[in-house]
Design a protein around this motif. Structure first.
Motif, short mmCIF file in Angstrom:
data_model
loop_
_atom_site.label_atom_id
_atom_site.label_comp_id
_atom_site.label_asym_id
_atom_site.label_seq_id
_atom_site.Cartn_x
_atom_site.Cartn_y
_atom_site.Cartn_z
N LEU A 228 -0.09 14.35 0.40
CA LEU A 228 0.46 13.81 1.65
C LEU A 228 -0.66 13.50 2.64
CD1 LEU A 228 3.54 16.17 2.22
CD2 LEU A 228 3.57 13.80 1.40
N ALA A 229 -1.66 14.37 2.69
CA ALA A 229 -2.77 14.17 3.63
C ALA A 229 -3.48 12.85 3.36
CB ALA A 229 -3.75 15.33 3.51
N ARG A 230 -3.73 12.57 2.10
CA ARG A 230 -4.43 11.33 1.75
C ARG A 230 -3.60 10.11 2.15
NH1 ARG A 230 -8.63 9.83 -1.64
NH2 ARG A 230 -8.91 11.96 -2.42
N ALA B 274 0.84 -1.20 0.00
CA ALA B 274 0.00 0.00 0.00
C ALA B 274 0.87 1.25 0.00
CB ALA B 274 -0.91 0.01 1.22
N ASP B 275 0.47 2.23 -0.79
CA ASP B 275 1.21 3.49 -0.90
C ASP B 275 0.72 4.43 0.20
OD1 ASP B 275 2.78 5.59 -1.68
OD2 ASP B 275 1.69 6.01 -3.55
N ILE B 276 1.26 4.24 1.39
CA ILE B 276 0.82 4.99 2.56
C ILE B 276 2.02 5.63 3.25
CG2 ILE B 276 -1.26 3.62 2.96
CD1 ILE B 276 0.32 1.98 4.99
N LEU B 277 1.73 6.56 4.15
CA LEU B 277 2.78 7.24 4.90
C LEU B 277 2.45 7.23 6.38
CD1 LEU B 277 3.33 10.47 2.72
CD2 LEU B 277 4.82 8.45 2.80
N LEU B 278 3.49 7.33 7.20
CA LEU B 278 3.36 7.54 8.64
C LEU B 278 4.36 8.61 9.06
CD1 LEU B 278 3.15 3.92 10.15
CD2 LEU B 278 1.27 5.54 9.90
N PRO B 279 4.07 9.36 10.12
CA PRO B 279 5.08 10.25 10.69
C PRO B 279 5.96 9.50 11.68
CG PRO B 279 2.81 10.99 11.13
CD PRO B 279 2.76 9.56 10.74
N GLY B 280 7.28 9.71 11.57
CA GLY B 280 8.21 9.12 12.52
C GLY B 280 8.76 10.19 13.46
N ILE B 281 9.91 9.88 14.05
CA ILE B 281 10.55 10.80 14.99
C ILE B 281 11.98 11.05 14.52
CG2 ILE B 281 11.33 11.12 17.37
CD1 ILE B 281 8.98 9.40 18.25
N ALA B 282 12.34 12.30 14.35
CA ALA B 282 13.67 12.67 13.86
C ALA B 282 14.59 12.99 15.03
CB ALA B 282 13.58 13.86 12.92
N HIS B 283 15.84 12.53 14.91
CA HIS B 283 16.88 12.86 15.88
C HIS B 283 17.98 13.59 15.13
CE1 HIS B 283 14.92 10.31 18.88
NE2 HIS B 283 14.77 9.41 17.92
N ALA B 284 18.21 14.83 15.50
CA ALA B 284 19.09 15.70 14.72
C ALA B 284 20.33 16.07 15.51
CB ALA B 284 18.35 16.96 14.29
N THR B 285 21.46 16.03 14.83
CA THR B 285 22.69 16.59 15.37
C THR B 285 23.03 17.82 14.54
OG1 THR B 285 24.17 15.35 13.90
CG2 THR B 285 23.44 14.24 15.92
#
Length: 604
Positions: free
Chosen positions: A431-433, A384-395
């Motif tokens: 992106l919303a869809r 399925a062509d779907i998306l989820l939000p993850g968590i970014a860790h930035a340096t």
């Protein structure tokens, strides 16, 4: 005196004219486009809400002797010249909702049946609350008791004033208003010594404002309560830099003791009061409230380019200095969510004028950065062509993505959808869809038909192509938190996508989600949080909405006020007439409280 013949002739002439216009009206009516009807009483259709802030400003009318007034507490750091709302003519914003056509008779029968089922679920919970936990913050849905978790001021009561109006429960609404009039919000009335100002703002202040707006700004009792608690919340901003004390002690404040903002705070709690306090200034003409949130927005604006993901703000921030640049974790999930949600919504509430362009710029920068660094395509068996939000860790050198998803972050689909319409950004609508479809997918493919609270999933190597790894034995890599606590966020995005696209698949998805939730959470009194949604229910239990004795899912004796105030409200509105609380006329706060957007044509 006119003769009888002349009077009769005049009568015939008038009758002929009347008949002509009567048939002309019928002809026009039959050829007019279908208009959905509202189920609400007529008194709610008249809008007396101010188009411009009142001048002179409004103050409470029910300041009875003995009633506490936070406005009378001297400020340590007063503002002499508050930032004011614009007096410009509102812009004509783009249309948000889809153009809906008249449904067929069979579709309308199904819709009404489902809407009634959702309303019955609400009414069962409300009756239990009214009988067993009246004026308490929450009903305990297994034991039939009560508890206070948000100040003891009747969180469920206030949180659902607007839900009662929306569901046309007039008698229950009147009893609820009478009950909340007893709540004084004085410094000694809180059930806890320290209150969470963010939760108090979104549930209590948001609840009073929404009920007042939905009543057409007719019930002055609701505005008086909003002003009273608004003045209390405003007192939490009484610090040297006018940054809020998010864990605030009312007793100390009333005694004139100074309190300091947190050196280790969270971004959502300082950046998520713009809608509530702006709307209170619009309704009262008191610019202190708008000033309070505008100063925070100026800090967000000034420091956003200097964070480790420019345009966004880390979850952990120093509110005291304030310094929003040092943190390394970035998220759309818990402790960050509504800071981003409110950017586009505040633009809409301001009708595009005054300080609204500042919010448009912050929205564009933040959500573009989030699309680049937080969103990913999960690896799933059906590709399925779907998306989820993850968590970014930035340096300072790079940004890494953790593919940990949260139920809380499922609101993101709705956020991108609303912003995509407001700012004519088709890429955000795409992106919303995919984001909304992602949360629907994990509901549909989880063992109980409900997404867990927090989980990690395998990630596709790119957004464009993905092949399932046959070595994977589960759609989850790891389920960090197996709870379902009656959360609304996935259904919130489904509501936005239904109203914005008109795609029936979203209503079908909502019904599937409702059936799974009701089956797993139903109790004798209401609905309860579930400890482990990775334990499957039998198929017949999901379809019938019944759970066999023995509690196979491990319910917990908890039902937060947002179950009725958000989850069931969004479900009800998905199956309501599409003009009921239109997204073109109302903007929802993060607790699903609709505030009226000031414009000449607004109606309820």
């Amino acid at each position: 005196m006119p003769s009888l013949n002349k009077r009769w002739s005049s009568f015939l002439t008038i009758s002929a004219i009347f008949v002509f216009f009567f048939f002309f009206f019928i002809l026009l009516h039959r050829n007019a486009p279908a208009q959905p009807s509202s189920s609400l009483p007529n008194r709610f259709t008249a809008n007396r809400c101010p188009l411009t802030p009142p001048d002179p400003p409004y103050n409470r009318t029910n300041t009875d002797e003995g009633s506490f007034s936070w406005r009378d507490i001297p400020e340590n750091y007063p503002v002499s010249d508050p930032i004011s709302l614009s007096t410009e003519k509102p812009l004509q914003l783009p249309q948000i909702q889809a153009a809906f056509s008249r449904p067929s008779t069979s579709d309308e029968t199904v819709r009404l049946s489902r809407q009634n089922a959702i309303k019955e679920t609400f009414q069962r919970a409300w009756r239990s609350y009214e009988k067993l936990a009246w004026k308490a913050d929450e009903l305990t849905p297994l034991s039939g008791g009560k508890k206070n978790t948000f100040g003891g001021w009747g969180a469920t009561l206030v949180d659902n004033l607007d839900t009662l109006l929306i569901m046309d429960l007039d008698e229950e609404f009147e009893r609820a208003v009478e009950a909340v009039l007893d709540v004084d919000f004085d410094p000694h009335s809180s059930s806890q010594p320290t209150i969470n100002v963010f939760e108090t703002t979104i549930r209590y202040l948001g609840g009073f404002i929404a009920a007042y707006d939905l009543s057409g700004c007719r019930d002055q009792r609701l505005l008086d309560k909003a002003v009273q608690i608004g003045d209390m919340i405003y007192n939490s901003f009484d610090t040297p830099m006018r940054m809020p004390v998010t864990r605030w002690n009312p007793h100390k404040a009333a005694n004139g003791e100074k309190q300091s903002p947190a050196a280790q705070g969270i971004i959502a709690e300082i950046a998520s009061s713009s809608l509530e306090l702006t709307r209170l200034s619009q309704l009262t003409g008191d610019m202190r409230y708008f000033d309070a949130v505008s100063r925070i927005t100026d800090v967000l604006d000034a420091q956003a380019p200097n964070t480790r993901i420019p345009g966004m703000w880390p979850v952990g921030v120093d509110v005291q200095k304030p310094d929003l640049t040092k943190g390394s974790t970035f998220s759309y999930g818990g402790m960050a969510d509504s800071a981003y949600e409110y950017l586009g919504k505040e633009y809409q509430l301001l009708s595009g004028v005054g300080r609204a362009p500042q919010y448009a710029r912050l929205y564009e920068n933040a959500l573009s950065a989030g699309a680049q660094h937080l969103l990913f395509r999960p690896m799933v068996p059906d590709h399925a062509d779907i998306l989820l939000p993850g968590i970014a860790h930035a340096t300072s050198l790079s940004v890494g993505l953790e593919t940990r998803a949260e139920h809380l972050s499922c609101f993101v689909g709705g956020m991108y959808a609303l912003g995509g319409k407001l700012f004519a950004n088709d890429s955000h609508l795409t992106l919303a869809r995919k984001l909304t479809d992602g949360c629907i997918w994990y509901y549909r493919n989880s063992p109980m038909g409900i997404m867990p609270e927090m989980f990690t999933v395998p990630r596709c190597p790119s957004l464009n192509e993905c092949i399932w790894d046959d070595t994977q034995t589960s759609i989850y890599t790891f389920v960090r938190d197996k709870h379902y606590v009656l959360r609304p966020e996935a259904l919130e995005s489904v509501f936005y996508m239904w109203r914005i696209t008109g795609d029936e698949k979203y209503r079908e998805a909502a019904w599937e989600m409702y059936m799974s939730i009701e089956a797993a959470t139903h109790t004798e009194f209401a609905n309860a949080a579930v400890r482990d949604v990775t334990v499957p229910l039998e198929k017949h239990e999901r379809e019938s909405g019944e759970v066999e004795k023995g509690d196979p899912v491990g319910k917990e004796d908890s039902m937060e006020s947002f179950w009725m105030a958000e989850t069931l409200k969004y479900l009800y509105l998905i199956f309501a007439e599409t003009d009921l609380v239109s997204l073109d006329e109302f903007v929802f706060n993060t607790e699903a409280h609709p505030f009226r957007v000031p414009k000449q044509t607004a109606s309820f």
